[in-house]
Write a protein that holds these residues in place. Sequence first.
Motif, mmCIF file in Angstrom:
data_model
loop_
_atom_site.group_PDB
_atom_site.id
_atom_site.type_symbol
_atom_site.label_atom_id
_atom_site.label_comp_id
_atom_site.label_asym_id
_atom_site.label_seq_id
_atom_site.Cartn_x
_atom_site.Cartn_y
_atom_site.Cartn_z
ATOM 1 N N PHE C 109 20.534 26.902 23.574
ATOM 2 C CA PHE C 109 20.384 28.462 23.590
ATOM 3 C C PHE C 109 19.944 29.502 25.254
ATOM 4 C CE2 PHE C 109 20.604 32.550 22.468
ATOM 5 C CZ PHE C 109 22.144 32.949 21.885
ATOM 6 N N SER C 110 19.029 28.654 24.709
ATOM 7 C CA SER C 110 18.316 28.749 26.330
ATOM 8 C C SER C 110 19.347 28.796 27.690
ATOM 9 C CB SER C 110 17.055 28.480 26.551
ATOM 10 O OG SER C 110 16.336 28.454 25.611
ATOM 11 N N ALA C 111 19.846 27.816 27.799
ATOM 12 C CA ALA C 111 20.679 27.901 29.031
ATOM 13 C C ALA C 111 21.970 29.119 28.915
ATOM 14 C CB ALA C 111 20.927 26.645 29.063
ATOM 15 N N ILE C 112 21.657 29.597 28.259
ATOM 16 C CA ILE C 112 22.836 30.704 27.837
ATOM 17 C C ILE C 112 22.235 32.545 28.101
ATOM 18 C CG2 ILE C 112 25.652 31.658 27.325
ATOM 19 C CD1 ILE C 112 25.336 29.306 25.384
ATOM 20 N N CYS C 113 21.274 31.809 27.317
ATOM 21 C CA CYS C 113 20.441 33.756 26.811
ATOM 22 C C CYS C 113 18.915 33.536 27.927
ATOM 23 C CB CYS C 113 20.019 33.147 25.831
ATOM 24 S SG CYS C 113 18.939 34.679 25.096
ATOM 25 N N GLY C 114 18.625 34.629 28.857
ATOM 26 C CA GLY C 114 17.304 34.622 29.466
ATOM 27 C C GLY C 114 15.846 35.608 28.553
ATOM 28 N N SER C 115 16.321 35.705 27.128
ATOM 29 C CA SER C 115 14.871 36.090 26.447
ATOM 30 C C SER C 115 14.894 34.994 25.795
ATOM 31 C CB SER C 115 15.830 37.611 25.889
ATOM 32 O OG SER C 115 15.015 37.693 25.137
ATOM 33 N N LEU C 151 11.234 28.841 24.575
ATOM 34 C CA LEU C 151 12.203 28.582 25.817
ATOM 35 C C LEU C 151 12.979 29.019 26.803
ATOM 36 C CD1 LEU C 151 13.225 24.246 24.673
ATOM 37 C CD2 LEU C 151 11.261 24.872 25.456
ATOM 38 N N GLY C 152 13.868 30.209 26.243
ATOM 39 C CA GLY C 152 14.383 31.123 26.931
ATOM 40 C C GLY C 152 14.044 31.537 28.351
ATOM 41 N N ILE C 153 12.638 32.079 28.615
ATOM 42 C CA ILE C 153 12.698 32.582 29.880
ATOM 43 C C ILE C 153 12.032 31.030 30.656
ATOM 44 C CG2 ILE C 153 12.007 35.002 29.043
ATOM 45 C CD1 ILE C 153 8.698 33.439 29.143
ATOM 46 N N LEU C 154 12.286 29.788 30.284
ATOM 47 C CA LEU C 154 11.817 28.815 31.413
ATOM 48 C C LEU C 154 12.822 28.669 31.298
ATOM 49 C CD1 LEU C 154 9.479 26.726 32.376
ATOM 50 C CD2 LEU C 154 9.463 25.766 30.093
ATOM 51 N N ILE C 155 13.696 27.883 31.237
ATOM 52 C CA ILE C 155 15.625 27.404 30.957
ATOM 53 C C ILE C 155 15.889 28.128 32.238
ATOM 54 C CG2 ILE C 155 17.403 25.870 30.092
ATOM 55 C CD1 ILE C 155 15.512 25.003 28.680
ATOM 56 N N PRO C 156 16.984 27.863 32.937
ATOM 57 C CA PRO C 156 17.909 29.040 33.316
ATOM 58 C C PRO C 156 18.602 29.888 32.237
ATOM 59 C CG PRO C 156 18.313 27.127 34.761
ATOM 60 C CD PRO C 156 17.192 27.111 33.667
ATOM 61 N N PRO C 157 19.330 31.120 32.733
ATOM 62 C CA PRO C 157 18.955 31.824 33.164
ATOM 63 C C PRO C 157 17.374 32.888 32.169
ATOM 64 C CG PRO C 157 20.487 32.625 31.868
ATOM 65 C CD PRO C 157 20.551 31.224 31.694
ATOM 66 N N SER C 158 16.598 32.961 32.901
ATOM 67 C CA SER C 158 15.453 34.166 32.791
ATOM 68 C C SER C 158 15.144 35.556 33.117
ATOM 69 C CB SER C 158 14.314 32.399 32.897
ATOM 70 O OG SER C 158 13.198 32.904 32.998
HETATM 71 NA NA NA Z 1 17.202 30.811 29.317
#
Ligand code: NA
Lengths: 166, 308, 440
Positions: C109-115, C151-158
């Motif tokens: 999910f982090s790879a789609i979401c920036g927050s 992880l949302g802010i580490l895995i792009p987008p961030s």
């Molecule tokens: Na992300």
Amino acid sequence: MRAFIRFADAISVACAVIASVMLFAAVLIVCWMVLYRALGHSTFWELETAVYLMVASVFLGSPYCLKTNGHVSVDLLAHYLPRRGSDILAIFIGVVGFVVCGYLTYVGAELMLKSLHEGETTGSLWNPPKWPLYLTMPLGLGLTALQYIAEILRATLDLKSAQEGA
Amino acid sequence: QEIKISHQFKAETDGRDRAARLFVKEVNKRDPSIKFRIYPGQSLGIKPVAQLDALQAGTLEMAVYPMSYAVGKIPEFSIFIMPGVINNLDQAMKLKGTKFHELVQKIAEDNGVHIVTWWWTPGGFATKSREITGPESVKGLSMRAADPTFEAMLKAAGASVTAMASTEIYPALQSGVLDGALTSAESFVSMRLYEQTKHATVGGEYNLWMLMQPLLMSKKAWDALTPAQKKAFQEAADISDEFFLKLQREATDKMAETFSKAGAKVRQMTKAEYDAWVELAKKTSWVEYQQKAPRGKELLQLAIDATK
Amino acid sequence: MSETQIGLVLLVVTLMVLFSGIPIAWGLTLVSVSFLLVFEGPTALNVVGITIMDELSSFALLTIPLFVLLGAAIGVSAAGRDIYESLYRWLVRVPGGLVIANIFACGIFSAICGSSPATAAAIGKVGVPEMLKRGIPPGLATGAICAGGTLGILIPPSITMILYGLATETSIGRLFLAGVGPGILLVVLFALYAWIVTLIGHRRNPQTIPEEHYTLAEKMKGIEKVAPFIAIIVAIAYMMYGGIATPSEIAAVSAALALALVMVIYKAWHLRDLWHIFRDTVRESTMILMIIGAAALFSYMMSLLYITQTAAEAMVNLELNRWVLMALINVFMLVAGCFLPPVAIILMLMPILTPVLEANGFDLIWFAVILTINMEVGLITPPVGLNLYVLKGVAPQVPLPTVLLGSLPFVLIMLFAIVLICIFPEIALWLPDTLMGPGR
Ligand code: NA
Ligand code: NA
């Protein structure tokens, strides 16, 4: 008093709806821009329009953000105060929030009027005037100040009912 | 009193910062009582374009200001980047002290700022796919120029013009969103655009891209100076002008050298190519400029007369 | 008063104002305006409006609402549940499989979401109740989502990487790529921890092994459900490195893709569903951008009063061993992370730190990763931990001390990861250097 609170709440929700529509429009415009450019055309008004819409959406979303308690704070103190104390603190914070938003409304209005008076434009090829962009700041924060009055009234009513209950 | 100087360029290495420091040194030689504080690299926290607002408001006393940033507020200032008017550093320096200089100073002061120095930066084109010669060579390319009158000319030549922040030029060239960009010789090197381009058109006698980026002063702060202080500022400005001119001649050579080293083809614009561009500019940029800027016609004529 | 004294007064006053419970955006504005007025005079206030407006009207910054929209769109749908359920079908025989499935789901999910809060909410909404129902210890269940969500802010987008790129003038594309390796590292470490803890638990209490079985067909069906999300991730990467759009424009395109996805596949095309998505987006992005505007004003005030420059100079002049310095910076960021959201810290701290880092030869791209992991820790520490608010929402029955205790091991893992990335900077830098060539 309750009528005013309902009125302010309704305005905040209405602003959030408008903000949503603007954000959605901005998304569509940027997608259009990417597609149109990929076909080899010059982009012209797209980027600036999207920026205007998104800035407007951010400011217009502010009263709703307040109404739904979305502005983040360090709420440690309120936890350790007794009920009455935390009610009074809420009123105090409401007053500070009102003053800050009121000040920023004034500052934004000043910026907008100066820009309107100077006939300032963005200086791009499309060259739209800048005052509509600046207008969104006093508008959104002015309505946030209005919502703060509603929040102060709400907290006062809470305090009263707590006293009456005791 | 304390005078704050703000700019967006890298401290100690960029010519605009070095010239600002020399200016300060020279003023202090003449009047040690004036205290200066330089805020390089946007460190004051005011965005490059908004420095003009801060100068007008008297919050900021001085700034190194690329004049093309001001055209939203002062459309006349497009003259400082107008293609086909000033084609090299010698001509740019010739304008100093002329009627042209007097009129732009008056327009600046009407808008709350005073032009202190006369710093001009030459620049050029850098592109990925083909070399830039005459107007026909930009046809079909996606370009970024940063000034509306300039963009109008490129568009008429058949380029597609893309608006973006200067920080996005590098990734845009890299990903292919842009085919080429125009900026100053120093910025081409400091933004490492040679890593993403294969051709550069820069330097020489016929330079299409020239921009003034002087030290501007808040008119409020300028008016507050004593006559002796104003004289000290003027003398320091003259010395910095000479220094800056020398730096810019070097910057053009350095850009050519850096691009060559990186494997790019470097060339200068010929007279025939330049003339073709000027023909086009007269029909596009110049017309648009005279429509947009109330005193544009007058300024354009003065500039042409002074550089003859 | 000297700059150092003003700086100390500023620190005390800012802490007092923030601790009173005034929203961070207004608190920072109040402090900035007061200090400008007292120490610089009323003319310094002439640019308050333009400073805030100019900060907010940058297109690169306005990608933040777009990334929030993307997260909200997917968060409103049942996509979060689908992701972890399809993973769970494969992991059912592994001890702690459900927890690991949730951690992996957070990573995807982090790879789609920036927050980060959006990631924690999207997966935790269904994941936490499900884990509690199946007897996973509450601390482990909430800790996994708290930490996995960060992880949302580490895995792009961030969102924080975008802001960092703007503040330090580093390439956002390069920053995004630098987060990939460390993000995967953290996912693996988190999963390893969940596996070991459950394994030890099983020894003591063998009947907790689940009795479920899935056929291969069922497992493959799970993958079908994840495929659209993988498609979005691939589309984002293709557009970014294939020359179709700039990193900022990609935010809008992927938000549109996500909206289309949840409307078509999850049938969220009623006005009410759309209102939920946009309402949450407007609310969260306004909150973030108001803090950014106020933090911009705050950093203008600190710079004008020369506090920023004095602090940076003092740090350079200390001439500490560079790793001692890095350790001190980390401690400071961890403390600051307790009280301030990441966006405010980046805007207020980076003007001071950038010259110090450059003087000590630290790579700014590498530091972005170190900073981001510190910010992740801040997101799960009280009193201001945005992910904790999310957990309060999805699992109100779990008491806060249990949540905090459950997060603690994950915090230790994150600190361990920071040490690893200090020793092996390639974990962060290999991917951007390989794909974009070595450079800044
Ligand atoms: Na992300
Ligand atoms: Na925290």
